[in-house]
Design an enzyme around this catalytic site. Structure first.
Site, PDB file in Angstrom:
ATOM      1  N   HIS A  47      12.238 -12.042  38.760  1.00 29.03           N
ATOM      2  CA  HIS A  47      10.892 -11.489  38.900  1.00 29.03           C
ATOM      3  C   HIS A  47      10.541 -11.165  40.359  1.00 29.03           C
ATOM      4  O   HIS A  47      10.917 -11.864  41.286  1.00 29.03           O
ATOM      5  CB  HIS A  47       9.871 -12.467  38.331  1.00 29.03           C
ATOM      6  CG  HIS A  47       9.875 -13.815  39.011  1.00 29.03           C
ATOM      7  ND1 HIS A  47       9.104 -14.106  40.105  1.00 29.03           N
ATOM      8  CD2 HIS A  47      10.575 -14.938  38.744  1.00 29.03           C
ATOM      9  CE1 HIS A  47       9.305 -15.355  40.486  1.00 29.03           C
ATOM     10  NE2 HIS A  47      10.206 -15.884  39.668  1.00 29.03           N
ATOM     11  N   ASP A  48       9.828 -10.052  40.523  1.00 29.97           N
ATOM     12  CA  ASP A  48       9.237  -9.646  41.802  1.00 29.97           C
ATOM     13  C   ASP A  48      10.261  -9.311  42.875  1.00 29.97           C
ATOM     14  O   ASP A  48       9.935  -9.276  44.061  1.00 29.97           O
ATOM     15  CB  ASP A  48       8.281 -10.729  42.330  1.00 29.97           C
ATOM     16  CG  ASP A  48       7.188 -11.070  41.332  1.00 29.97           C
ATOM     17  OD1 ASP A  48       6.348 -10.200  41.071  1.00 29.97           O
ATOM     18  OD2 ASP A  48       7.207 -12.192  40.795  1.00 29.97           O
ATOM     19  N   GLY A  60      13.683 -15.194  42.404  1.00 34.45           N
ATOM     20  CA  GLY A  60      12.463 -14.421  42.508  1.00 34.45           C
ATOM     21  C   GLY A  60      12.131 -14.018  43.931  1.00 34.45           C
ATOM     22  O   GLY A  60      12.466 -14.702  44.892  1.00 34.45           O
TER      23      GLY A  60
END
Length: 272
Positions: free
Chosen positions: A127-128, A145
């Protein structure tokens, strides 16, 4: 209702949920599953057994191989799973078993992949993350992440990159390396724990960087990492001297930028 272009080819054993957008020339092979919030731009190919979920956009010409799961929810324990996205650029190749997650609301809500990048089997983008253009991630590479990977970087097989770490453009990370600290542009990192081991001269040469410029960058590297002061003090001290060398300035700007991680160096991570 799905918006499926007339020239798209959807295998009868594939599932394309209502709401999906499928562009011209798209191929969705057998046993694929395309979610209701997915957009597949022109000439995307899902070969077979591909799952594309979430608010995911796949750029034109990208090919995705069997058993990849693209756009799954973040694996963050605090992820709220609301209106987060995954954006994949044009002409990427995503090989077998690759996983890419959407972003988290808490950190901007989006995972972004650039154009012309290659993700080999079972690599993972969490994520991200921000992955640039023309990046190569070899088999079993793991990005935690919030990782940032610069254009033309190469991450070799089995390497793991710690959350919030930056890897600069044209950097090279060796196989099975543990990347716990930021890697400068044009840097080469190897080992577990990862240690900066010089410059990616091969990558610079392939990119057409003149030999004289490479020698200039080498001198700057030595001044930064072998000077009497701290890395940041040394970098600030030489800025005027190397103001006409684009590659050195990129390294100096990278060092000067705010970051959640410390900088990799030839000594950081070594025992003793």
């Amino acid at each position: 209702m799905s918006m499926i272009a007339a020239s798209a080819r959807i295998h009868p054993m594939a599932v394309v949920e209502d709401g999906a957008v499928v562009g011209e020339g798209v191929v969705v092979g057998p046993f694929c599953h395309v979610g209701s919030n997915v957009t597949l731009h022109d000439n995307v190919e899902l070969i077979s057994h591909v799952v594309v979920l979430g608010r995911t956009t796949v750029g034109a010409g990208t090919r995705i191989f069997p058993s990849a799961v693209i756009g799954g929810d973040s694996q963050s324990a605090r992820h709220s799973a609301v209106n987060t996205t995954l954006i994949i650029g044009r002409n990427c190749t995503i090989r077998e078993g690759v996983t890419m997650n959407t972003g988290t609301v808490e950190h901007g809500g989006s995972t972004v992949i650039g154009d012309n990048s290659l993700f080999l089997a079972y690599s993972h983008v969490a994520h991200d993350c921000r992955v640039g253009n023309n990046v190569i991630m070899s088999n079993n590479v793991m990005l935690a992440g919030h990782v940032s990977i610069g254009d033309h970087a190469i991450i070799s097989g089995g390497a793991a990159v710690h959350q919030f770490t930056r890897v600069g453009k044209y950097a090279f990370v060796g196989g099975l390396s543990a990347v716990s600290y930021d890697v400068i542009p044009y840097g080469m990192l190897n080992g577990n724990p990862g240690v900066l081991s010089g410059l990616n001269v091969v990558g610079m040469t392939r990119a057409g960087v003149d030999r004289a410029v490479i020698h200039t960058v080498r001198r700057a590297y030595k001044a930064i990492f072998e000077g009497a002061g701290s890395i940041r003090e040394n970098a600030a001290k030489i800025r005027d001297e190397y103001s006409d060398c684009e590659q050195v300035i990129e390294i100096l700007d990278f060092i000067a930028a705010e970051s959640d991680r410390a900088l990799s160096s030839p000594s950081r991570g070594q025992k003793g």
